[in-house]
Scaffold this motif. Structure first.
Motif, mmCIF file in Angstrom:
data_model
loop_
_atom_site.group_PDB
_atom_site.id
_atom_site.type_symbol
_atom_site.label_atom_id
_atom_site.label_comp_id
_atom_site.label_asym_id
_atom_site.label_seq_id
_atom_site.Cartn_x
_atom_site.Cartn_y
_atom_site.Cartn_z
ATOM 1 N N GLN A 26 20.746 9.542 -7.772
ATOM 2 C CA GLN A 26 20.305 9.012 -6.482
ATOM 3 C C GLN A 26 20.376 7.487 -6.450
ATOM 4 O O GLN A 26 20.811 6.896 -5.455
ATOM 5 C CB GLN A 26 18.883 9.480 -6.177
ATOM 6 C CG GLN A 26 18.378 9.076 -4.797
ATOM 7 C CD GLN A 26 19.090 9.780 -3.658
ATOM 8 O OE1 GLN A 26 20.313 9.781 -3.563
ATOM 9 N NE2 GLN A 26 18.310 10.397 -2.771
ATOM 10 N N ALA A 52 19.142 2.779 4.626
ATOM 11 C CA ALA A 52 18.509 4.100 4.649
ATOM 12 C C ALA A 52 19.228 5.016 5.636
ATOM 13 O O ALA A 52 19.460 6.200 5.356
ATOM 14 C CB ALA A 52 17.036 3.965 5.017
ATOM 15 N N MET A 57 18.471 8.751 4.844
ATOM 16 C CA MET A 57 17.133 8.744 4.253
ATOM 17 C C MET A 57 16.185 8.004 5.182
ATOM 18 O O MET A 57 16.615 7.192 6.001
ATOM 19 C CB MET A 57 17.138 8.029 2.883
ATOM 20 C CG MET A 57 17.994 8.675 1.828
ATOM 21 S SD MET A 57 18.152 7.612 0.349
ATOM 22 C CE MET A 57 16.426 7.528 -0.204
ATOM 23 N N ALA A 60 11.107 4.728 3.792
ATOM 24 C CA ALA A 60 10.060 4.886 2.781
ATOM 25 C C ALA A 60 10.607 5.525 1.507
ATOM 26 O O ALA A 60 10.204 5.161 0.394
ATOM 27 C CB ALA A 60 8.915 5.723 3.350
ATOM 28 N N ASN A 61 11.520 6.469 1.648
ATOM 29 C CA ASN A 61 12.110 7.098 0.472
ATOM 30 C C ASN A 61 12.989 6.123 -0.305
ATOM 31 O O ASN A 61 13.045 6.155 -1.538
ATOM 32 C CB ASN A 61 12.950 8.320 0.883
ATOM 33 C CG ASN A 61 12.081 9.502 1.268
ATOM 34 O OD1 ASN A 61 10.889 9.535 0.969
ATOM 35 N ND2 ASN A 61 12.676 10.473 1.948
ATOM 36 N N LEU A 62 13.688 5.266 0.417
ATOM 37 C CA LEU A 62 14.545 4.264 -0.226
ATOM 38 C C LEU A 62 13.711 3.345 -1.106
ATOM 39 O O LEU A 62 14.110 2.992 -2.223
ATOM 40 C CB LEU A 62 15.295 3.470 0.844
ATOM 41 C CG LEU A 62 16.292 2.416 0.367
ATOM 42 C CD1 LEU A 62 17.352 3.045 -0.521
ATOM 43 C CD2 LEU A 62 16.943 1.740 1.573
ATOM 44 N N TYR A 63 12.530 2.979 -0.627
ATOM 45 C CA TYR A 63 11.653 2.080 -1.389
ATOM 46 C C TYR A 63 11.088 2.747 -2.642
ATOM 47 O O TYR A 63 10.560 2.067 -3.520
ATOM 48 C CB TYR A 63 10.512 1.568 -0.504
ATOM 49 C CG TYR A 63 10.953 0.483 0.448
ATOM 50 C CD1 TYR A 63 11.198 -0.815 -0.004
ATOM 51 C CD2 TYR A 63 11.138 0.757 1.804
ATOM 52 C CE1 TYR A 63 11.605 -1.815 0.872
ATOM 53 C CE2 TYR A 63 11.551 -0.240 2.690
ATOM 54 C CZ TYR A 63 11.785 -1.511 2.214
ATOM 55 O OH TYR A 63 12.194 -2.512 3.073
ATOM 56 N N ASN A 64 11.193 4.064 -2.735
ATOM 57 C CA ASN A 64 10.782 4.737 -3.966
ATOM 58 C C ASN A 64 11.730 4.411 -5.122
ATOM 59 O O ASN A 64 11.359 4.546 -6.290
ATOM 60 C CB ASN A 64 10.748 6.257 -3.762
ATOM 61 C CG ASN A 64 9.575 6.711 -2.911
ATOM 62 O OD1 ASN A 64 8.525 6.060 -2.899
ATOM 63 N ND2 ASN A 64 9.743 7.806 -2.197
ATOM 64 N N TYR A 65 12.955 4.006 -4.775
ATOM 65 C CA TYR A 65 13.962 3.719 -5.795
ATOM 66 C C TYR A 65 14.158 2.223 -6.025
ATOM 67 O O TYR A 65 14.393 1.793 -7.159
ATOM 68 C CB TYR A 65 15.303 4.346 -5.394
ATOM 69 C CG TYR A 65 15.262 5.851 -5.377
ATOM 70 C CD1 TYR A 65 15.481 6.586 -6.544
ATOM 71 C CD2 TYR A 65 14.986 6.551 -4.207
ATOM 72 C CE1 TYR A 65 15.434 7.977 -6.543
ATOM 73 C CE2 TYR A 65 14.941 7.943 -4.184
ATOM 74 C CZ TYR A 65 15.161 8.642 -5.358
ATOM 75 O OH TYR A 65 15.114 10.015 -5.350
#
Length: 212
Positions: A26, A52, A57, A60-65
């Protein structure tokens, strides 16, 4: 400045506030999409929201990485330059002849840039977009690469294989030549990546004073 290995660079990265994490599918997907957008729109013209969206995506999910757009940029540059430096050291150890070393280095750099968009992006982007701590790390890695290439050229001069009056200028000129290929190469054109890489390597050797 003394040569610094990539382990030192990673330590500096941590001090600069951006860590270099282990690769994952990912994260690799995010890196590639980011490089494509940065190349097309510019780093400043690309937002995390746009990235994103391109990845299908939510932000918020992008900031998880990755914690920020700069964190992605730094990760790409750090990874690619570390890989280039490691390969440079490997090539230097593989053959004792400076002319063979320089040919292999030039061919590898050109082929990497033509086949890997993230490798090509490094030559195009440089250090633009990085804050102080990350800028220091990436700049040092670039110096590491230049020093390794310069060492090959200096040995060629010392061993009378090369005829170079200014080793630093020759090193920068050859690196610039190799790194610029991705800016004009057309995959659907008449030349294969291998053909271009071989031709550029010939040119690099001529720049070092070798008769081809």
């Amino acid at each position: 400045m003394a040569e610094m290995n990539t382990g030192s660079a990673t330590a500096l990265a941590a001090e600069g506030g951006v860590s270099v994490e282990a690769p994952s599918p990912q994260r690799e997907r995010i890196r590639l999409a980011a490089v494509q957008l940065f190349t097309r729109q510019g780093f400043a013209g690309t937002s995390m929201k746009q990235l994103a969206h391109a990845l299908d995506m939510v932000p918020a999910n992008l900031y998880n990485y990755f914690s920020s757009k700069e964190a992605i940029l730094f990760d790409v540059l750090h990874h690619q330059l570390s890989k280039l430096h490691e390969h440079t050291i490997h090539v230097v150890k593989r053959d004792d002849r400076p002319s063979a070393q320089l040919r292999a280095l030039a061919e590898n750099l050109v082929l990497s840039d033509l086949k890997d968009p993230m490798a090509a992006f490094v030559g195009i982007q440089g250090v633009k977009g990085l804050s102080h701590g990350n800028l220091e790390v990436v700049s040092q890695l670039m110096r590491d690469v230049r020093m390794a290439w310069g060492g090959v050229i200096q040995r060629g001069v010392d061993e009378k294989e090369f005829d170079v009056h200014d080793v630093k200028l020759c090193t920068l000129s050859i690196l610039t030549l190799c790194s610029s290929v991705a800016t004009w190469y057309q995959p659907d054109g008449p030349y294969s990546p291998e053909y271009v890489a071989s031709g550029i390597a010939d040119s690099a050797l001529r720049m070092a004073g070798v008769r081809i």
